[in-house]
Design an enzyme around this catalytic site. Structure first.
Site, PDB file in Angstrom:
ATOM      1  N   GLU A  21       1.568  -2.919  11.233  1.00 19.35           N
ATOM      2  CA  GLU A  21       0.091  -4.376  11.222  1.00 19.35           C
ATOM      3  C   GLU A  21       1.319  -5.428  11.369  1.00 19.35           C
ATOM      4  O   GLU A  21       1.233  -6.696  11.764  1.00 19.35           O
ATOM      5  CB  GLU A  21      -0.562  -3.862  10.709  1.00 19.35           C
ATOM      6  N   ASP A 106      -1.452   1.012   8.328  1.00 21.46           N
ATOM      7  CA  ASP A 106      -1.882   1.346   6.695  1.00 21.46           C
ATOM      8  C   ASP A 106      -2.774   2.916   7.143  1.00 21.46           C
ATOM      9  O   ASP A 106      -3.757   3.017   7.675  1.00 21.46           O
ATOM     10  CB  ASP A 106      -2.547   0.425   6.308  1.00 21.46           C
ATOM     11  N   ASP A 108      -5.265   4.003   5.080  1.00 20.11           N
ATOM     12  CA  ASP A 108      -6.641   3.149   4.844  1.00 20.11           C
ATOM     13  C   ASP A 108      -7.527   3.452   5.977  1.00 20.11           C
ATOM     14  O   ASP A 108      -7.648   3.254   7.524  1.00 20.11           O
ATOM     15  CB  ASP A 108      -6.496   1.920   3.826  1.00 20.11           C
ATOM     16  N   GLU A 110      -8.974   0.520   7.448  1.00 14.56           N
ATOM     17  CA  GLU A 110      -8.886  -0.704   8.037  1.00 14.56           C
ATOM     18  C   GLU A 110      -7.598  -0.356   9.041  1.00 14.56           C
ATOM     19  O   GLU A 110      -7.624  -0.482  10.493  1.00 14.56           O
ATOM     20  CB  GLU A 110      -8.821  -1.839   7.404  1.00 14.56           C
ATOM     21  N   TYR A 334       2.217   0.464  -1.632  1.00  9.63           N
ATOM     22  CA  TYR A 334       0.638  -0.249  -1.095  1.00  9.63           C
ATOM     23  C   TYR A 334       0.094  -0.044  -2.031  1.00  9.63           C
ATOM     24  O   TYR A 334      -0.334  -0.399  -2.726  1.00  9.63           O
ATOM     25  CB  TYR A 334       0.579   1.126  -0.115  1.00  9.63           C
ATOM     26  N   ARG A 336      -3.511  -1.906  -1.714  1.00  7.99           N
ATOM     27  CA  ARG A 336      -4.644  -1.689  -1.725  1.00  7.99           C
ATOM     28  C   ARG A 336      -4.989  -0.077  -1.580  1.00  7.99           C
ATOM     29  O   ARG A 336      -5.266   0.857  -1.209  1.00  7.99           O
ATOM     30  CB  ARG A 336      -5.442  -1.948  -0.039  1.00  7.99           C
ATOM     31  N   HIS A 381      -4.275   6.580  -1.955  1.00 10.42           N
ATOM     32  CA  HIS A 381      -2.952   6.582  -2.297  1.00 10.42           C
ATOM     33  C   HIS A 381      -1.746   6.723  -3.620  1.00 10.42           C
ATOM     34  O   HIS A 381      -3.125   6.919  -4.382  1.00 10.42           O
ATOM     35  CB  HIS A 381      -2.731   5.180  -1.930  1.00 10.42           C
TER      36      HIS A 381
END
Length: 913
Positions: A21, A106, A108, A110, A334, A336, A381
């Protein structure tokens, strides 16, 4: 695998393409994978729901205003963002010669959605795998390459459902706000949203509690007890066996919640005098209690935002920006996550470091584990921690990080180490003293805590939010050894008055905590939620406190009256739970959206609510009675008081401006009356302009005081008997001739409407002032005042002045000297402008400059605006490089075209887990 690039610059056959990303992450991962891989960045999402104008004419009826086919499975219409066409082209070129594609966004919702959008847009003909990792270290990246998986379409469904839900909610409800309320005080368009509206309501509800709060007064007594040379403070707690009132004994209406003794000022002073006259007290009880304190769990996204706000003074947005930089550069895992879990290697690293720093007793026999609140194993995570199987200490990374990154890394490192350390052990001793004064038995207490073993406190202690009643809490102090029956000297008895206080306003940290406790939003959304309510003008910051504006009161009142379910806290939290169920594959996306939009299972459905709104009284929504004669109204230009004269009910109500910096809970009836009774300086006549005969008046407007020229009244407009201007009778059908706009000028900040005189007003009206002519160019130089302060202007070239007085005082020679200096060097010295080393890409020095629209970072070729929420002081060399790199990666902004051909893509029906 073959490696390297061909002479033409194309990717050599057999090379593996990895798409991440972030450009920063791209460079780090490329160095770990080597020449057999090419790592490129998508720079976030490459496509999103289309605007209606981006949809071909033939499809517009089906996809409607939402770009969603409501009638056929809520199918969305996606288009590639205009600013991402260049990125997509580069990815497609790299894909042509690649042998394998790894989607490394990532792990997740998103990130999974970004990976799916890449897959749908690029349509690769080669094997595709999903590569996931939670830290950017060499070992983690190489392990991730070896352990890939398939795309998780349940996570994609959850993210797509969230996006569709937010579009339906916002695009159906926001237009109602536009029609019935208008623009926000910040000038931003009003909007409603599934989570932002609930968050705004929380801030408004807290202000309502403060507005309804009734303060109660009570008095206490403190004294000094002493034995020999040792003394300590004691506090009066009981009188004749009954407890003395403290703040928590009163409710928010100022009423007592239990039977207590309430001392007033006279009684407290009389009793304190009697206590001093007594002079001694006897120890009646000495109680020692052991206790332990456990360390806090490692950071989640929420707790990191809270603690960074308390200890580092960072906003949620800045916290996430700094944390993301640390993650992408390989310093932390990570950022988030809502998991408090640590991997076995992380636990081992934390325990080893704690032992090395604080000794063998610093850790318990068994490693600590913390239960995670997350039900979503697919998104679980680790907690946020230093990366690697050996943690680098803050000293080891000191020269590698910027100021904010260093502070945050230190915070995360300490919290992680402390989470695996031993409990702190302490002993709290409470001493009770008794004496007689003024014919009454009075009792005092004092407490002291001694830590017998500090444990995790050697490394870290969690901060706390502001609490009510802090003044009533006993002071921690060291107590001398005393025993029951000991006689102590008692002196310096002092009566102290207290008042109960309302609940404190939310700060960003406490609002994040409250949102998490209510289950509203998710870790990755807290920063954006707060950013939206600030940007929309619903909330302003006063120091760290979040203060709702009056426009927020109008918005929430409308939503509560007509969309009550949509701003219900429990309903909003249930939506989050349902999205989690979709992410776990327990709920079907289409079925859930049908229920939400069309209704079902006790829910009326968004469409039914919007279609059956009925009449909404906009005036009532934007009004709030303050007194019997004054009503606060929220208008196009902000709040004001509408005051009715009871003796003249038919007259037009008087308008009184409400200061913009006055918080809602501060507009009490008493304050409203003060504003009403304040002398009116508006329209104060200063005199006549001798040059044109016009009358000069001073006014007080929405944007501050100003002076204005007005036409003098004609002779037939003056009543001979009273000398006042007579009101002209209105003639039916007569049209008023358009009058020329009167000349106006704002007062300087150093001036007040009460003291400004005619000479000063005429000088202001004469602006801009002609300073002189540039002898080289022949251009005229003028001095004037503007939105951003005083400045000089020569053609299109401007220079800021240091003070408003220079507008009248600066000479032509001084102005020419100012123009000889570099444009930004001419500004007054300020710590807000910075210079750094050369940018690694352009090779030119990086500077932070103050532009017309705010501060920005530049290397002379690329300009990057400093994001809202970050200050110039927080920008260091690394952050400046990152901002420029991100701006370059986005490419130039292209104009939107409405003729571009687009295609709709759908997810395959079969979903793999």
């Amino acid at each position: 695998m073959a490696s390297g690039k061909t002479a033409s610059g194309k990717t050599a056959a057999g090379k593996t393409l990895v798409i991440v990303e972030s450009p920063t992450k791209m460079r780090s991962i490329q160095s770990y994978l080597g020449d057999g891989y090419e790592v490129l960045s998508s720079v976030g999402h490459i496509r999103d729901l289309a605007d209606k104008r981006d949809i071909p004419e033939k499809d517009r009826e089906a996809y409607g205003k939402y770009s969603i086919d409501i009638e056929h499975g809520f199918e969305p219409y996606y288009v590639v963002s205009d600013r991402k066409t260049k990125t997509v082209s580069e990815l497609k070129r790299a894909l042509k010669d690649a042998s394998e594609l790894l989607l490394a966004t990532d792990e997740d919702r998103e990130g999974e959605a970004i990976a799916w959008h890449l897959l749908e847009t690029l349509k690769p003909k080669i094997p595709v795998k999903r590569m996931v990792f939670h830290e950017i270290t060499k070992d983690a990246i190489q392990a991730a390459v070896e352990k890939t998986r398939e795309l998780d379409l349940a996570l994609v469904d959850a993210q797509e459902t969230r996006r569709i839900l937010d579009r339906l909610y916002g695009w159906d409800v926001s237009p109602v706000l536009w029609r019935k309320i208008g623009s926000g005080s910040s000038g931003a368009a009003l909007s409603a949203g599934r989570v932002q509206s609930a968050a705004t309501r929380m801030v408004v509800d807290r202000e309502r509690e403060r507005m309804a709060f009734v303060s109660a007064s009570y008095w206490g007594i403190e004294a000094t007890a002493a034995r020999a040379a040792e003394s300590f403070s004691v506090r009066l707690v009981r009188v004749d066996g009954a407890p003395l009132a403290v703040g928590r004994d009163f409710d928010d209406k100022g009423q007592l919640k239990r039977a207590v003794v309430v001392l007033d000022e006279a009684g407290a002073r009389q009793l304190s005098t009697a206590i001093d006259e007594t002079g001694t007290a006897r120890v009646t009880k000495v109680e020692a209690k052991p206790g332990t304190r456990r360390p806090s769990a490692p950071f989640t996204t929420s707790t990191l935002q809270q603690e960074a706000g308390r200890k580092l003074g960072m906003t949620a947005k800045v916290t996430m920006s700094v944390a993301q930089s640390l993650y992408e550069r390989g310093y932390i895992t990570y950022m988030r996550t809502d998991s408090t879990n640590l991997s076995a290697q992380a636990i081992s690293a934390a325990r080893e470091q704690a032992v090395a720093l604080y000794g063998e007793s610093a850790v318990p026999l068994k490693p600590r584990s913390y239960a995670s609140k997350s039900k979503n194993a697919q998104e679980a995570h680790e907690a946020i921690r230093p990366s690697g199987d050996r943690f680098r200490t803050p000293k080891e990374v000191a020269g590698q990080l910027g100021r904010d990154e260093q502070r945050m890394y230190d915070l995360i490192w300490k919290r992680t180490i402390a989470s695996q350390m031993s409990d702190a052990k302490f002993e709290t001793t409470t001493v009770t003293l008794e004496t007689e004064a003024d014919g009454r038995k009075v009792e005092f207490t004092a407490s002291g805590t001694v830590y017998t073993f500090k444990g995790f406190l050697e490394a870290y202690e969690e901060g706390r939010d502001e609490k009510r009643g802090d003044a009533d809490e006993a002071k921690e102090q060291s107590l001398p050894r005393v025993a029951e029956g000991d006689e102590l000297a008692l002196s310096d008895a002092t009566a102290k008055g207290h008042e109960t206080t309302p609940k404190p306003r939310y700060t960003e940290a406490s609002l994040v905590k409250a949102l998490e406790e209510r289950g509203i939003g998710r870790p990755s959304t807290f920063a954006s939620i707060i950013g939206v309510i600030l940007d929309r003008g619903y909330v302003v910051k006063r120091g760290q406190a979040l203060v709702p504006t009056w426009i927020a009161f109008s918005v929430i009142r409308l939503l509560e009256d007509h969309f009550s379910e949509l701003v219900d806290y429990d309903f909003t939290a249930e939506l989050e739970d349902d999205l989690d169920a979709i992410a776990r594959g327990e709920q079907r996306r289409v079925d859930w959206l049908k229920s939400f939009y069309f209704g079902g299972e006790g829910h009326p459905g968004l469409r039914n609510i919007v279609d059956n709104l009925g009449e909404i009284d906009a005036r009532a929504i934007n009004s709030m009675p303050i007194t019997e004669t004054a009503t606060l109204r929220v208008g196009k230009y902000g709040p004001y008081l509408e005051v009715v004269d009871p003796a003249k009910p038919d007259e037009k109500p008087r308008i009184v401006n409400v200061p913009e910096d006055l918080a809602p809970d501060e507009l009490t009836p008493e304050k409203a009356q003060e504003l009403i009774d304040a002398p009116v300086v508006s329209d104060r006549v200063l005199g006549e302009n001798p040059e044109n005969g016009k009358i000069v008046v001073v006014k007080d407007g929405r944007y501050g005081p100003y002076v204005q020229e007005q036409e003098p009244p004609s002779a037939d407009e003056v009543d001979e008997a009273t000398g006042e201007v007579a009101e002209e009778p209105k003639k039916r059908g007569a049209k008023k001739a358009a009058a020329p706009k009167p000349r106006t000028a704002s007062l300087f900040k150093s001036m007040t409407p009460e003291t400004v005189d005619l000479d000063t007003a005429l000088r202001l009206l004469s602006l801009p002032r002609v300073v002189g002519e540039d002898p080289e160019s022949g251009e005229q130089i003028t001095a004037q005042n503007g939105r951003f302060g005083p400045y000089l202007k020569k053609g299109s070239d401007s220079r800021s002045l240091e003070s408003e007085s220079q507008i009248f005082d600066i000479t032509l020679e001084q102005a020419l000297e100012l123009y000889k200096q570099p444009k930004y060097g001419a500004r007054r010295a300020s710590s807000a402008l910075k210079e750094f080393d050369n940018d690694p890409v352009s090779g030119k020095p990086i500077r932070v400059r103050d532009g017309r629209f705010g501060p920005y970072v530049t290397d002379g070729e690329t300009n990057a605006t400093i994001p809202r929420g970050e200050t110039v002081d927080e920008i260091d060399f690394e952050r400046a490089k990152q901002l420029l790199a991100d701006k370059r990666a986005k490419g130039p902004v292209k104009k939107r075209t409405t003729t571009r051909k687009t295609t709709t893509t759908r997810k395959p029906a079969a979903k793999k887990k």
